[in-house]
Scaffold this active site. Structure first.
Site, PDB file in Angstrom:
ATOM      1  N   SER A 160       0.843  -1.190   0.000  1.00  0.00           N
ATOM      2  CA  SER A 160       0.000   0.000   0.000  1.00  0.00           C
ATOM      3  C   SER A 160       0.873   1.232   0.000  1.00  0.00           C
ATOM      4  O   SER A 160       2.083   1.167   0.215  1.00  0.00           O
ATOM      5  CB  SER A 160      -0.931   0.014   1.217  1.00  0.00           C
ATOM      6  N   GLY A 162       2.094   2.955  -2.226  1.00  0.00           N
ATOM      7  CA  GLY A 162       3.168   2.997  -3.204  1.00  0.00           C
ATOM      8  C   GLY A 162       4.410   2.205  -2.839  1.00  0.00           C
ATOM      9  O   GLY A 162       5.384   2.206  -3.602  1.00  0.00           O
ATOM     10  N   GLU A 267     -10.898   2.697  -7.301  1.00  0.00           N
ATOM     11  CA  GLU A 267      -9.997   3.525  -8.101  1.00  0.00           C
ATOM     12  C   GLU A 267     -10.204   3.230  -9.585  1.00  0.00           C
ATOM     13  O   GLU A 267     -10.196   2.067 -10.010  1.00  0.00           O
ATOM     14  CB  GLU A 267      -8.546   3.260  -7.714  1.00  0.00           C
ATOM     15  N   GLU A 279      -8.166  -0.459  -8.996  1.00  0.00           N
ATOM     16  CA  GLU A 279      -8.107  -1.211  -7.736  1.00  0.00           C
ATOM     17  C   GLU A 279      -9.309  -0.861  -6.875  1.00  0.00           C
ATOM     18  O   GLU A 279     -10.064   0.076  -7.182  1.00  0.00           O
ATOM     19  CB  GLU A 279      -6.820  -0.881  -6.957  1.00  0.00           C
ATOM     20  N   ASP A 286      -7.154   6.719   1.450  1.00  0.00           N
ATOM     21  CA  ASP A 286      -6.388   7.915   1.815  1.00  0.00           C
ATOM     22  C   ASP A 286      -6.798   9.139   1.001  1.00  0.00           C
ATOM     23  O   ASP A 286      -6.868  10.253   1.528  1.00  0.00           O
ATOM     24  CB  ASP A 286      -4.877   7.662   1.726  1.00  0.00           C
ATOM     25  N   ARG A 364       3.813  10.084   5.655  1.00  0.00           N
ATOM     26  CA  ARG A 364       2.708  11.036   5.705  1.00  0.00           C
ATOM     27  C   ARG A 364       2.357  11.283   7.168  1.00  0.00           C
ATOM     28  O   ARG A 364       1.949  10.372   7.882  1.00  0.00           O
ATOM     29  CB  ARG A 364       1.522  10.464   4.933  1.00  0.00           C
TER      30      ARG A 364
END
Length: 396
Positions: A160, A162, A267, A279, A286, A364
């Site tokens: 997840s 990336g 997505e 996906e 997020d 993040r």
């Protein structure tokens, strides 16, 4: 009749979060607004949701025996996966024994493994996707690239934000992409997906809610990702009537196949009126953090309400909004978010600081939210707020 008894008593409801990041933290808060006891689990102590939960457990959720032990100890009314790194076969066993997994154990199993959800969408439901191949070793990987062609994108089948994702633009990138995928998977080294490039105008997340009221949708969320990791999102993404109807049709087919109640982040790639499935996450997404300022019930409030078996008769959208991730780089357990009085001086700006205990590399750590009369104004407002933020990365 739906009922919730006094919190932390035998007549109350208990939810167990498997994953306790910033998204899980918001789900925990929303559940507590309904008087639900929340138990937060993650692989490290001090995770964001643990800071607001009634109780927490720290363990490797890929350890099936330990996962089962914790669940049998807590006996939750709702098991809520929030990350990919979970021993999902154990969840399927527990669901068969009578436990309630959100949205279903099978949905968790299929979507936490890119191979499962891609085969469901493309091969069983006949939905258009990017071309793809799967590979279990380096030789299969090279063959997959030959068949898909360059440029292409490589991802671990379980990851997840990336992690482990690379773009191969020429042959010199192949070895590095394989190494990155093997190191970046949530479950360690393993199988990867090689995807062909898709020609698209923009990509969206269509937040889709399945509840006892039926299926409903949030306004489409446009977003920007860097190496598969969310950086920026806005709502609503302008779309043609034909494209939005196709997007809703695909989202309903996929989420109906997965089943259960809760929110799904679907997505999609959009090219004109054409829609291509990418996906789906069976939980808050997020990019959907923008809903904390854009609508009456955020994606987290919608998730809590739906999984508790409560109706979601409508979603009221307020105004165009944007979210901008605060990503911090360094190696520290001491971070100061500075100049906050400047960040928040403009009307229509909010900020969430996640409270993650440390950074190693980049992470993040917060999000800036802004609302205005247009998407362009909201994005500009978020940019202005971010430009005023100073992040002090202090030594350990």
């Amino acid at each position: 009749m739906a009922k919730i008894g006094s919190v932390c008593t035998p007549v109350g409801k208990k939810a167990l979060l498997l994953g306790s990041g910033e998204l899980g933290k918001e789900v925990a808060l929303e559940l507590q607004r309904y008087g639900v006891e929340v138990v937060a689990c993650d692989r490290y102590p001090g995770a964001p949701a643990m800071q607001v939960a009634h109780r927490c457990h720290v363990f490797n959720m890929l350890d099936g025996a330990e996962l089962r032990r914790i669940i049998e100890l807590e006996k939750p009314d709702h098991i809520i996966p929030e990350v990919e790194a979970i021993a999902t076969p154990v969840l399927k066993e527990l669901e068969a024994e009578g436990y309630n997994v959100t949205p279903t154990a099978n949905a968790a199993w299929l979507t936490m493994n890119r191979e499962g959800i891609r085969r469901l969408a493309a091969e069983q439901l006949g939905i258009k996707t990017s071309p793809y191949r799967f590979a279990s070793d380096y030789n299969e990987f090279k063959k997959a690239i030959e068949e898909i062609g360059i440029p292409c994108v490589v991802k671990p089948i379980m990851s997840s934000s990336g992690h482990g994702q690379s773009t191969i633009k020429n042959t010199v990138d192949i070895d590095a992409a394989w190494k990155n995928a093997q190191e970046g998977g949530r479950a360690g080294a393993g199988r990867v997906i090689v995807e062909g490039f898709v020609d698209f105008d923009y990509e969206i997340t269509l937040l889709t809610v399945r509840s006892c009221s039926g299926t409903c949708y949030c306004e489409p969320v446009g977003h920007i990702q860097v190496n598969g990791d969310y950086r920026y999102s806005w709502q609503p993404q302008p779309m043609s009537p034909a494209a939005i109807e196709k997007a809703k049709d695909i989202a309903k087919k996929v989420t109906d196949a997965l089943g259960g109640y809760g929110i799904f982040g679907v997505e999609l790639f959009i090219k004109g009126d054409e829609v291509i499935f990418s996906e789906v996450s069976p939980r808050p997404h997020d990019t959907g953090m923008v809903t904390m300022i854009s609508q009456d019930l955020s994606e987290f409030g919608l998730h809590a309400r739906a999984l508790l078996g409560l109706p979601v008769p409508a979603i009221k959208f307020y105004s165009p909004s944007a979210s901008l991730a605060v990503v911090v780089e360094g190696d520290t357990d001491k971070i100061e978010m500075d100049c906050l009085e400047k960040v928040l001086e403009e009307p229509g700006v909010q900020m969430r600081i996640f409270g993650k205990p440390e950074v190693k590399g980049h992470r993040r750590m917060g999000v800036i939210l802004a609302t205005a009369d247009s998407i362009e104004e909201a994005r500009a407002k978020a940019d202005r707020a971010y430009s005023k933020l100073k992040v002090n990365v202090l030594p350990r």
